[in-house]
Scaffold this motif. Structure first.
Motif, PDB file in Angstrom:
ATOM      1  N   ILE A   5       7.071  17.241  -8.352  1.00 12.79           N
ATOM      2  CA  ILE A   5       7.314  15.891  -7.887  1.00 12.79           C
ATOM      3  C   ILE A   5       7.640  15.044  -9.111  1.00 12.79           C
ATOM      4  N   PRO A   6       8.770  14.326  -9.102  1.00 13.61           N
ATOM      5  CA  PRO A   6       9.118  13.487 -10.243  1.00 13.61           C
ATOM      6  C   PRO A   6       8.110  12.362 -10.422  1.00 13.61           C
ATOM      7  N   PHE A   7       8.002  11.861 -11.622  1.00  7.71           N
ATOM      8  CA  PHE A   7       7.080  10.772 -11.911  1.00  7.71           C
ATOM      9  C   PHE A   7       7.867   9.527 -12.258  1.00  7.71           C
ATOM     10  N   PRO A   8       7.629   8.390 -11.665  1.00  6.38           N
ATOM     11  CA  PRO A   8       6.798   8.272 -10.479  1.00  6.38           C
ATOM     12  C   PRO A   8       7.442   8.972  -9.288  1.00  6.38           C
ATOM     13  N   PRO A   9       6.628   9.314  -8.290  1.00  5.47           N
ATOM     14  CA  PRO A   9       7.149  10.077  -7.148  1.00  5.47           C
ATOM     15  C   PRO A   9       8.290   9.347  -6.452  1.00  5.47           C
ATOM     16  N   ARG A  10       9.286  10.092  -5.998  1.00 10.96           N
ATOM     17  CA  ARG A  10      10.411   9.519  -5.270  1.00 10.96           C
ATOM     18  C   ARG A  10      10.419  10.091  -3.853  1.00 10.96           C
ATOM     19  N   ARG A  11      10.617   9.211  -2.932  1.00  6.12           N
ATOM     20  CA  ARG A  11      10.772   9.641  -1.550  1.00  6.12           C
ATOM     21  C   ARG A  11      12.252   9.493  -1.222  1.00  6.12           C
ATOM     22  N   ASP A  12      13.029  10.446  -1.683  1.00  4.73           N
ATOM     23  CA  ASP A  12      14.472  10.365  -1.511  1.00  4.73           C
ATOM     24  C   ASP A  12      14.873  10.849  -0.124  1.00  4.73           C
ATOM     25  N   VAL A  13      16.160  10.842   0.131  1.00  5.90           N
ATOM     26  CA  VAL A  13      16.686  11.176   1.456  1.00  5.90           C
ATOM     27  C   VAL A  13      16.264  12.583   1.896  1.00  5.90           C
ATOM     28  N   HIS A  14      16.172  13.511   0.974  1.00  2.93           N
ATOM     29  CA  HIS A  14      15.816  14.888   1.336  1.00  2.93           C
ATOM     30  C   HIS A  14      14.343  15.001   1.738  1.00  2.93           C
ATOM     31  N   VAL A  15      13.481  14.346   1.003  1.00  2.00           N
ATOM     32  CA  VAL A  15      12.052  14.341   1.329  1.00  2.00           C
ATOM     33  C   VAL A  15      11.840  13.646   2.670  1.00  2.00           C
ATOM     34  N   LEU A  16      12.456  12.478   2.833  1.00  2.00           N
ATOM     35  CA  LEU A  16      12.282  11.737   4.078  1.00  2.00           C
ATOM     36  C   LEU A  16      12.838  12.478   5.276  1.00  2.00           C
ATOM     37  N   GLN A  17      13.957  13.174   5.095  1.00  2.72           N
ATOM     38  CA  GLN A  17      14.520  13.932   6.213  1.00  2.72           C
ATOM     39  C   GLN A  17      13.545  15.006   6.671  1.00  2.72           C
ATOM     40  N   GLN A  18      12.869  15.655   5.734  1.00  4.32           N
ATOM     41  CA  GLN A  18      11.877  16.666   6.104  1.00  4.32           C
ATOM     42  C   GLN A  18      10.720  16.029   6.869  1.00  4.32           C
ATOM     43  N   TRP A  19      10.260  14.880   6.404  1.00  5.29           N
ATOM     44  CA  TRP A  19       9.166  14.194   7.087  1.00  5.29           C
ATOM     45  C   TRP A  19       9.589  13.750   8.489  1.00  5.29           C
ATOM     46  N   VAL A  20      10.788  13.202   8.624  1.00  7.80           N
ATOM     47  CA  VAL A  20      11.283  12.793   9.938  1.00  7.80           C
ATOM     48  C   VAL A  20      11.442  14.007  10.841  1.00  7.80           C
ATOM     49  N   ASP A  21      11.949  15.105  10.296  1.00  4.52           N
ATOM     50  CA  ASP A  21      12.075  16.342  11.082  1.00  4.52           C
ATOM     51  C   ASP A  21      10.706  16.811  11.565  1.00  4.52           C
ATOM     52  N   ASP A  22       9.683  16.708  10.721  1.00  7.09           N
ATOM     53  CA  ASP A  22       8.316  17.075  11.117  1.00  7.09           C
ATOM     54  C   ASP A  22       7.831  16.177  12.254  1.00  7.09           C
ATOM     55  N   PHE A  23       8.092  14.877  12.139  1.00  4.46           N
ATOM     56  CA  PHE A  23       7.697  13.909  13.165  1.00  4.46           C
ATOM     57  C   PHE A  23       8.401  14.215  14.489  1.00  4.46           C
ATOM     58  N   ILE A  24       9.692  14.459  14.414  1.00  2.00           N
ATOM     59  CA  ILE A  24      10.467  14.792  15.611  1.00  2.00           C
ATOM     60  C   ILE A  24       9.988  16.117  16.200  1.00  2.00           C
ATOM     61  N   GLY A  25       9.735  17.102  15.344  1.00  2.00           N
ATOM     62  CA  GLY A  25       9.279  18.413  15.788  1.00  2.00           C
ATOM     63  C   GLY A  25       7.947  18.369  16.511  1.00  2.00           C
ATOM     64  N   ALA A  26       7.126  17.367  16.202  1.00  2.00           N
ATOM     65  CA  ALA A  26       5.836  17.211  16.874  1.00  2.00           C
ATOM     66  C   ALA A  26       5.984  16.532  18.236  1.00  2.00           C
ATOM     67  N   GLY A  27       7.218  16.182  18.613  1.00  2.00           N
ATOM     68  CA  GLY A  27       7.468  15.600  19.932  1.00  2.00           C
ATOM     69  C   GLY A  27       7.067  14.150  20.048  1.00  2.00           C
ATOM     70  N   ASN A  28       7.152  13.402  18.954  1.00  2.00           N
ATOM     71  CA  ASN A  28       6.671  12.025  18.939  1.00  2.00           C
ATOM     72  C   ASN A  28       7.739  10.961  19.173  1.00  2.00           C
ATOM     73  N   THR A  29       8.967  11.347  19.476  1.00  2.00           N
ATOM     74  CA  THR A  29      10.058  10.373  19.433  1.00  2.00           C
ATOM     75  C   THR A  29      10.435   9.741  20.760  1.00  2.00           C
ATOM     76  N   ALA A  30      10.094  10.333  21.866  1.00  2.00           N
ATOM     77  CA  ALA A  30      10.489   9.824  23.184  1.00  2.00           C
ATOM     78  C   ALA A  30      11.992   9.546  23.229  1.00  2.00           C
ATOM     79  N   GLY A  31      12.767  10.378  22.550  1.00  2.00           N
ATOM     80  CA  GLY A  31      14.218  10.246  22.566  1.00  2.00           C
ATOM     81  C   GLY A  31      14.784   9.187  21.646  1.00  2.00           C
ATOM     82  N   ALA A  32      13.981   8.649  20.731  1.00  2.00           N
ATOM     83  CA  ALA A  32      14.464   7.607  19.822  1.00  2.00           C
ATOM     84  C   ALA A  32      15.573   8.152  18.920  1.00  2.00           C
TER      85      ALA A  32
END
Length: 124
Positions: A5-32
């Motif tokens: 993890i770079p210092f200071p930590p970066r939440r770049d597009v690739h990291v965020l896409q993985q997190w959003v994919d995890d959120f979507i994969g858990a079925g939390n989006t209701a089609g958003a």
């Protein structure tokens, strides 16, 4: 890249896409309609921007860290119409979109705190 993890930590597009994919994969989006946006600048200054496009109103909800190297997130609601008239079920659907966006922003904040702790950047 070593996977560190770079210092200071970066939440770049690739990291965020993985997190959003995890959120979507858990079925939390209701089609958003959720988009992780590319930001201007280099990887060193990209802190992340996530957008939920509203289907029931002409607008979007933008979420991002409060500032550079800040694990706490905030939301901005942008609605292009000054007045929205709709039947109750449409307003309920808009409310559901707001709840999904709020849950996603809370999730991204949690993941940011977890990410920063893993990097040793933040104690709490």
């Amino acid at each position: 890249m070593t996977g560190e993890i770079p210092f200071p930590p970066r939440r770049d597009v690739h990291v965020l896409q993985q997190w959003v994919d995890d959120f979507i994969g858990a079925g939390n989006t209701a089609g958003a309609d959720i988009v992780v946006a590319e930001q201007d600048g280099d990887r060193r200054s990209d802190t992340g921007l996530v957008i939920v496009r509203l289907r029931r109103a002409n607008g979007a909800i933008y979420m991002q860290p409060r500032g550079f190297d800040d694990p706490l997130w905030q939301m901005t609601v942008e609605v292009h119409d000054t007045e929205l008239t709709a039947p109750p079920y449409e307003m309920g659907a808009l409310g559901a979109e707001l709840i999904v966006a709020s849950n996603l922003c809370t999730y991204l904040q949690y993941r940011s705190l977890e990410w920063d702790r893993f990097s040793g950047r933040h104690e709490n």
